[in-house]
Design a protein around this motif. Sequence first.
Motif, PDB file in Angstrom:
ATOM      1  N   ALA A 166       0.681  -1.416  -0.060  1.00 45.47           N
ATOM      2  CA  ALA A 166      -0.156   0.076  -0.127  1.00 45.47           C
ATOM      3  C   ALA A 166       0.808   1.236  -0.046  1.00 45.47           C
ATOM      4  O   ALA A 166       1.948   1.243   0.543  1.00 45.47           O
ATOM      5  CB  ALA A 166      -0.872   0.023   0.999  1.00 45.47           C
ATOM      6  N   THR A 167       0.324   2.364  -0.553  1.00 41.48           N
ATOM      7  CA  THR A 167       1.051   3.799  -0.623  1.00 41.48           C
ATOM      8  C   THR A 167       1.545   4.087   0.924  1.00 41.48           C
ATOM      9  O   THR A 167       0.782   4.185   1.868  1.00 41.48           O
ATOM     10  CB  THR A 167       0.353   4.575  -1.094  1.00 41.48           C
ATOM     11  OG1 THR A 167      -0.255   4.409  -2.362  1.00 41.48           O
ATOM     12  CG2 THR A 167       0.971   5.904  -1.326  1.00 41.48           C
ATOM     13  N   GLY A 168       2.849   4.294   0.807  1.00 42.44           N
ATOM     14  CA  GLY A 168       3.434   4.618   2.035  1.00 42.44           C
ATOM     15  C   GLY A 168       3.563   3.654   3.313  1.00 42.44           C
ATOM     16  O   GLY A 168       3.859   3.953   4.332  1.00 42.44           O
ATOM     17  N   GLN A 169       3.481   2.338   2.935  1.00 45.13           N
ATOM     18  CA  GLN A 169       3.416   1.386   3.874  1.00 45.13           C
ATOM     19  C   GLN A 169       4.324  -0.024   3.419  1.00 45.13           C
ATOM     20  O   GLN A 169       4.654   0.192   2.040  1.00 45.13           O
ATOM     21  CB  GLN A 169       2.041   0.643   3.985  1.00 45.13           C
ATOM     22  CG  GLN A 169       1.170   1.647   4.692  1.00 45.13           C
ATOM     23  CD  GLN A 169      -0.240   0.928   4.905  1.00 45.13           C
ATOM     24  OE1 GLN A 169      -0.325  -0.229   5.093  1.00 45.13           O
ATOM     25  NE2 GLN A 169      -1.398   1.811   5.084  1.00 45.13           N
ATOM     26  N   LYS A 170       4.886  -0.856   4.344  1.00 44.30           N
ATOM     27  CA  LYS A 170       5.750  -1.911   3.836  1.00 44.30           C
ATOM     28  C   LYS A 170       4.627  -2.703   3.483  1.00 44.30           C
ATOM     29  O   LYS A 170       3.510  -2.973   3.922  1.00 44.30           O
ATOM     30  CB  LYS A 170       6.341  -2.312   5.263  1.00 44.30           C
ATOM     31  CG  LYS A 170       7.393  -1.436   5.625  1.00 44.30           C
ATOM     32  CD  LYS A 170       8.259  -1.782   6.832  1.00 44.30           C
ATOM     33  CE  LYS A 170       9.351  -0.904   7.304  1.00 44.30           C
ATOM     34  NZ  LYS A 170      10.106  -1.571   8.455  1.00 44.30           N
ATOM     35  N   PRO A 171       5.477  -3.922   2.450  1.00 48.52           N
ATOM     36  CA  PRO A 171       4.583  -4.849   2.086  1.00 48.52           C
ATOM     37  C   PRO A 171       4.011  -5.962   3.338  1.00 48.52           C
ATOM     38  O   PRO A 171       4.909  -6.164   4.161  1.00 48.52           O
ATOM     39  CB  PRO A 171       5.575  -5.439   1.107  1.00 48.52           C
ATOM     40  CG  PRO A 171       6.400  -4.707   0.839  1.00 48.52           C
ATOM     41  CD  PRO A 171       6.574  -3.883   2.108  1.00 48.52           C
ATOM     42  N   ARG A 205       0.799  -3.363  -7.697  1.00 53.79           N
ATOM     43  CA  ARG A 205       1.314  -3.417  -6.186  1.00 53.79           C
ATOM     44  C   ARG A 205       1.451  -4.751  -5.472  1.00 53.79           C
ATOM     45  O   ARG A 205       1.639  -4.726  -4.225  1.00 53.79           O
ATOM     46  CB  ARG A 205       0.606  -2.295  -5.175  1.00 53.79           C
ATOM     47  CG  ARG A 205       0.701  -1.046  -5.921  1.00 53.79           C
ATOM     48  CD  ARG A 205      -0.002  -0.069  -5.240  1.00 53.79           C
ATOM     49  NE  ARG A 205       0.145   1.301  -5.561  1.00 53.79           N
ATOM     50  CZ  ARG A 205      -0.539   2.601  -5.255  1.00 53.79           C
ATOM     51  NH1 ARG A 205      -1.368   2.310  -4.228  1.00 53.79           N
ATOM     52  NH2 ARG A 205      -0.250   3.767  -5.755  1.00 53.79           N
ATOM     53  N   ILE A 206       0.595  -5.916  -6.036  1.00 61.25           N
ATOM     54  CA  ILE A 206       0.667  -7.198  -5.614  1.00 61.25           C
ATOM     55  C   ILE A 206       1.890  -7.813  -5.950  1.00 61.25           C
ATOM     56  O   ILE A 206       2.424  -8.114  -6.864  1.00 61.25           O
ATOM     57  CB  ILE A 206      -0.568  -8.010  -6.116  1.00 61.25           C
ATOM     58  CG1 ILE A 206      -1.958  -7.220  -5.714  1.00 61.25           C
ATOM     59  CG2 ILE A 206      -0.342  -9.436  -5.496  1.00 61.25           C
ATOM     60  CD1 ILE A 206      -3.128  -7.999  -6.162  1.00 61.25           C
ATOM     61  N   ARG A 207       2.733  -7.990  -4.936  1.00 62.59           N
ATOM     62  CA  ARG A 207       4.131  -8.729  -4.974  1.00 62.59           C
ATOM     63  C   ARG A 207       3.973 -10.265  -4.977  1.00 62.59           C
ATOM     64  O   ARG A 207       4.946 -10.836  -5.763  1.00 62.59           O
ATOM     65  CB  ARG A 207       4.885  -8.377  -3.922  1.00 62.59           C
ATOM     66  CG  ARG A 207       5.282  -6.807  -3.819  1.00 62.59           C
ATOM     67  CD  ARG A 207       5.922  -6.337  -4.989  1.00 62.59           C
ATOM     68  NE  ARG A 207       6.304  -5.021  -5.023  1.00 62.59           N
ATOM     69  CZ  ARG A 207       5.586  -4.116  -5.606  1.00 62.59           C
ATOM     70  NH1 ARG A 207       4.500  -4.401  -6.337  1.00 62.59           N
ATOM     71  NH2 ARG A 207       5.851  -2.859  -5.736  1.00 62.59           N
ATOM     72  N   ALA A 208       3.031 -10.854  -4.358  1.00 65.13           N
ATOM     73  CA  ALA A 208       2.755 -12.594  -4.638  1.00 65.13           C
ATOM     74  C   ALA A 208       1.424 -12.396  -4.328  1.00 65.13           C
ATOM     75  O   ALA A 208       0.546 -11.780  -3.912  1.00 65.13           O
ATOM     76  CB  ALA A 208       3.696 -13.042  -3.761  1.00 65.13           C
ATOM     77  N   ALA A 209       0.931 -13.661  -4.856  1.00 59.43           N
ATOM     78  CA  ALA A 209      -0.560 -14.105  -4.772  1.00 59.43           C
ATOM     79  C   ALA A 209      -0.695 -15.704  -4.517  1.00 59.43           C
ATOM     80  O   ALA A 209       0.003 -16.226  -5.105  1.00 59.43           O
ATOM     81  CB  ALA A 209      -1.504 -13.485  -6.030  1.00 59.43           C
TER      82      ALA A 209
END
Length: 324
Positions: A166-171, A205-209
């Motif tokens: 998310a914007t401004g947050q860690k994954p 913005r999805i790094r893994a699913a």
Amino acid sequence: MRADRLVSLVLLLRQRGRLSAATLARELEVSTRTVLRDIEALSVAGVPVYAERGRHGGFALLPGFQTELTGLTHDEALALLIAGSRRGAQAFGLGSALASAMLKVVDALPESHRDTAAGVAERLLIDPETDLLSRRVVAEEVRDAIVAEVRRAVFAGHKLRIHYVATGQKPRWRTVDPIGLVTVRDQGYLLATRSGEDRTYRLSRIRAAEELDEPAQRPDRIDLDRAWKDRGTRFRTGGDQVAVLVRVHPARREELLDTALAVLSEEADEDGWLRLEVTFQDPRHAEWALWQLATSAEALAPPWLRASLHDRATAIAARYEASN
């Protein structure tokens, strides 16, 4: 996957005639060695493909060879070709599948209509990569493996775990109930619920699913168009957003709208300028957007925005006056 590739290879040879192994490899996004193995497999299966030697050689089908794809009218095929020119399939990881489908669409036409439909489609351009001002439309990159996993969960109605930034947050990992997929200006979004609350996730913005076996908690039927409009309304009216009344020269209208979140009203003044009420994400966003338009726009309200722009312009003028 190989069966689909073999069909695509046959359709390429039918529609374009003789093609080299290198050209086929480029079109099918495989190696030339894979193409040669596929050619051999087609020959063993009885498809009349043959090789022509020499500098301008390649592979071709015997004249008159027909596939079994029928059933589309000229206008139906044209509609699909036009739809296929849009880039939405790329956002959902279906680019290669779309290319294969378009080959089948063209092949499904009677020979008398095939060249006509393809030629008409070439004269229609949908959503080009740049506008008339050469501003480039940047498509977001989404890994095919990730979006494929998301698609499977959406279609199967299963819960989905996503590693999301998310914007401004860690994954971090989230477990969601997927509802549907939406593409807007080449940006793909996952509409979902999380703990019963509506959520919208940008696919890039999805790094893994990971699709889960557990059924998703969601309604059996969904009006995605309505759901998207409702979420858009909540987004435009929430948070620290500000409404601004602005006069803008018509030539800069689109530039203003590109930065604003929403247009609440619009009318023309007697001098030809446009008077719009628009919303911005926050005060800083509003000030930045109006500053970009320089003397082609004037903020009429709220007063704090006029004062802020005045102070900025005064500071700039003083800086350059001092340098003289």
